[in-house]
Design an enzyme around this catalytic site. Structure first.
Site, PDB file in Angstrom:
ATOM      1  N   HIS A 190       0.835  -1.209   0.000  1.00 47.74           N
ATOM      2  CA  HIS A 190       0.000   0.000   0.000  1.00 47.74           C
ATOM      3  C   HIS A 190       0.869   1.258   0.000  1.00 47.74           C
ATOM      4  CE1 HIS A 190      -3.066  -2.654   2.313  1.00 47.74           C
ATOM      5  NE2 HIS A 190      -3.563  -2.459   1.114  1.00 47.74           N
ATOM      6  N   ARG A 196      -2.396  -6.261  -8.145  1.00 47.93           N
ATOM      7  CA  ARG A 196      -1.251  -7.168  -8.053  1.00 47.93           C
ATOM      8  C   ARG A 196      -1.261  -8.121  -9.244  1.00 47.93           C
ATOM      9  NH1 ARG A 196      -2.846  -8.761  -2.113  1.00 47.93           N
ATOM     10  NH2 ARG A 196      -4.751  -8.713  -3.316  1.00 47.93           N
TER      11      ARG A 196
END
Ligand code: PNS
Length: 162
Positions: free
Chosen positions: A17, A90
């Site tokens: 993050h 991702r």
């Protein structure tokens, strides 16, 4: 002024993050990280704890504000007059789930675009869920989360007496 909102549960915030925030904050005048109460997930940390951990680890970025809210993301984005909703990707598996959320948000608030930002390859396997599971089972997550989050996980585990 170009404002982006980066929403998420951040339960807890990970190095993945933080990488997304570091990269994306350079692309906008202002970035608001919105720590959200996700009704479909049971959180380990309170909203206030999660907000504090994100604040602590983004304080080096002048144009990043961290807030928390419970409600509809589209309403929050409208209130912030943001032009972009940031979501990290991702793998392709993330994309399918994210595409539906992006479409829902576009319908609810057409003035903002969802912008997908690729996670760095070294963070591709990191998720808050994996971090929590490893930490609560005594594994080391020191490489996956900021130091303050690592400490907070240890304290949470001790408080849970597991
Ligand atoms: O980090 P997460 O849990 O994957 O983030 C998901 C989140 C919080 C961004 C999403 O659940 C959300 O936007 N919740 C707010 C409620 C909402 O607006 N729901 C409609 C869009 S799916």
């Amino acid at each position: 002024m170009k404002v982006a909102v980066y929403p998420g549960s951040f339960d807890p915030v990970t190095n993945g993050h933080i990488d997304i925030i570091n990269k994306t904050s350079k692309l906008f005048d202002k970035m608001v990280v919105a720590v959200i109460h996700n009704v479909s997930k049971k959180a380990l940390f309170t909203l206030a704890e999660r907000e504090e951990m994100v604040k602590e680890n983004t304080k080096h970025l002048d144009n990043v504000n961290v807030e928390s809210f419970s409600g509809l993301l589209a309403d929050y984005v409208r209130q912030k007059q943001a032009c972009a909703i940031i979501r990290g990707l991702r793998t392709a598996a993330d994309f399918e789930y994210e595409m539906y959320i992006a479409m829902a948000n576009k319908t609810l608030y057409p003035s903002a675009e969802t912008v997908f930002v690729l996670a760095d390859s070294k963070y591709i396997y990191i998720s808050s869920s994996i971090v929590k599971e490893v930490a609560l089972l005594n594994g080391s997550v020191a490489e996956l989360v900021p130091e303050s989050v690592n400490k907070a996980l240890a304290l949470k585990k001790a408080a849970m007496k597991i």
